[in-house]
Design an enzyme around this catalytic site. Structure first.
Site, short mmCIF file in Angstrom:
data_model
loop_
_atom_site.label_atom_id
_atom_site.label_comp_id
_atom_site.label_asym_id
_atom_site.label_seq_id
_atom_site.Cartn_x
_atom_site.Cartn_y
_atom_site.Cartn_z
N GLY A 1 -4.62 -54.72 70.34
CA GLY A 1 -4.57 -55.86 71.26
C GLY A 1 -5.79 -56.77 71.28
CG ASP B 1 2.37 -49.15 69.72
OD1 ASP B 1 1.99 -50.32 69.59
OD2 ASP B 1 2.03 -48.45 70.69
CB CYS C 1 3.14 -52.89 68.36
SG CYS C 1 1.50 -53.55 68.73
CG ASN C 2 5.18 -56.76 73.08
OD1 ASN C 2 6.08 -57.57 73.24
ND2 ASN C 2 5.27 -55.53 73.54
CB CYS D 1 1.50 -54.34 76.20
SG CYS D 1 0.65 -52.90 75.50
N1 DGL Z 1 1.43 -51.30 72.44
C1 DGL Z 1 0.83 -52.45 71.85
C2 DGL Z 1 1.57 -53.73 72.18
O1 DGL Z 1 2.73 -53.70 72.53
C3 DGL Z 1 -0.62 -52.73 72.07
C4 DGL Z 1 -1.61 -51.74 72.43
C5 DGL Z 1 -2.91 -52.01 71.69
O2 DGL Z 1 -3.75 -52.80 72.17
O3 DGL Z 1 -3.05 -51.45 70.59
O4 DGL Z 1 1.01 -54.79 72.10
#
Ligand code: DGL
Length: 290
Positions: free
Chosen positions: A59, A26, A89-90, A198
């Protein structure tokens, strides 16, 4: 398949077999919510977690940037001998999953977040109205809208939430106010299910549940991903021996001490050490699928 060899871009041959670790990555600490579920569900496997903290946040980045970065991270993990890569990480999954699968080929399995979470949400909703809270990159990609085509989806981009969680401060009134603001359109739309799109957001799950009300089912991808990891390990016949206790370790691309402190608070399991690694040399270097 045990013993399958893949030629990495440095020309070394890396063997993929059942004793090798599963890599989870991530941009920061969010993927620890996925690692947590994997560690509980698959205690006999070894894991390596990579936080690409030098490039946090993902993001707000565009799709090309996210693809290039995700490929670089995956090359590094493959060259380190990962038998499977979990994109926890989405934002990275939404932008890069097909590219990652193309490049890594059959040798290294790649598991992403969107499909498992969407499947849970589709099964959970009773009124067909589902909410999505996610980063701007994930919402803009349309990945959830495509996967959840049969429900009435209301998506809210939350640019400030992951950075606030990653900053690691106390859960205070700023978090509550921000969550209230992002949940407001979902409440107005009458959703009965909300996808945490997220992996950082489960770290403020209680704040979210209070904002949404107890009648709303919150869905996150952690357990669904752990199930998918297990399914693919079995299908590929690369599961480690189940009578052993696996290990886990951490690497990050930014400040190691800072990451260790954050991870220790988020994982609910001991975090012994964090090693800083370099990913820059893997950016823009085409890899070879086996
Ligand atoms: N944890 C990440 C996701 O699932 C995003 C966090 C970020 O903006 O880096 O999208």
């Amino acid at each position: 398949m045990p013993g399958v060899g893949s030629l990495c871009h440095h020309g070394r041959v890396t063997a993929v077999d059942r004793t090798h670790p599963i890599a989870v990555f991530d941009s920061g600490v969010g993927g620890l919510t996925v690692l947590h579920e994997c560690l509980v569900w698959l205690p006999h496997e070894d894991f390596v977690y990579l936080g690409d903290t030098a490039r946090f946040p993902y993001g707000g980045r565009d799709a090309d940037d996210l693809r290039a970065r995700s490929l670089a991270v995956a090359r590094r993990l493959r060259d380190d001998g990962a038998k499977m890569i979990v994109v926890a990480c989405n934002s990275a999954t939404s932008a890069a999953l097909p590219a990652l699968r193309d490049e890594l080929g059959d040798a290294v399995a790649v598991v992403g977040t969107v499909e498992p979470a969407a499947r849970l949400a589709a099964a959970a909703t009773r009124n067909g109205r589902v909410g999505l809270l996610a980063t701007p990159a994930t919402v803009a990609s349309g990945a959830y809208a495509r996967t959840l085509a049969d429900v009435d989806l209301t998506s809210v981009a939350c640019p400030k939430l992951a950075p606030l969680i990653q900053a690691g401060g106390e859960l205070d009134s700023r978090v509550v106010a921000l969550v209230d603001e992002y949940c407001e359109p979902l409440i107005a739309a009458g959703v009965d299910t909300v996808v945490l799109g997220c992996t950082h957001y489960p770290l403020v799950r209680a704040v979210l549940q209070r904002a949404l009300g107890r009648g709303v089912t919150i869905v996150s991808s952690g357990q669904a991903i752990a199930d998918e990891v297990e399914r693919q390990l079995t299908e590929r016949d690369i599961e480690n021996d189940t009578d052993r206790r696996g290990s886990y370790r951490f690497v990050c691309s930014g400040d190691a001490g800072e990451f260790r402190a954050l991870a220790a608070r988020s994982l609910q399991l001991p975090v012994d050490g964090v090693e800083r690694i370099d990913i820059e040399e893997y950016v823009g270097v085409a890899g070879r699928a086996a």
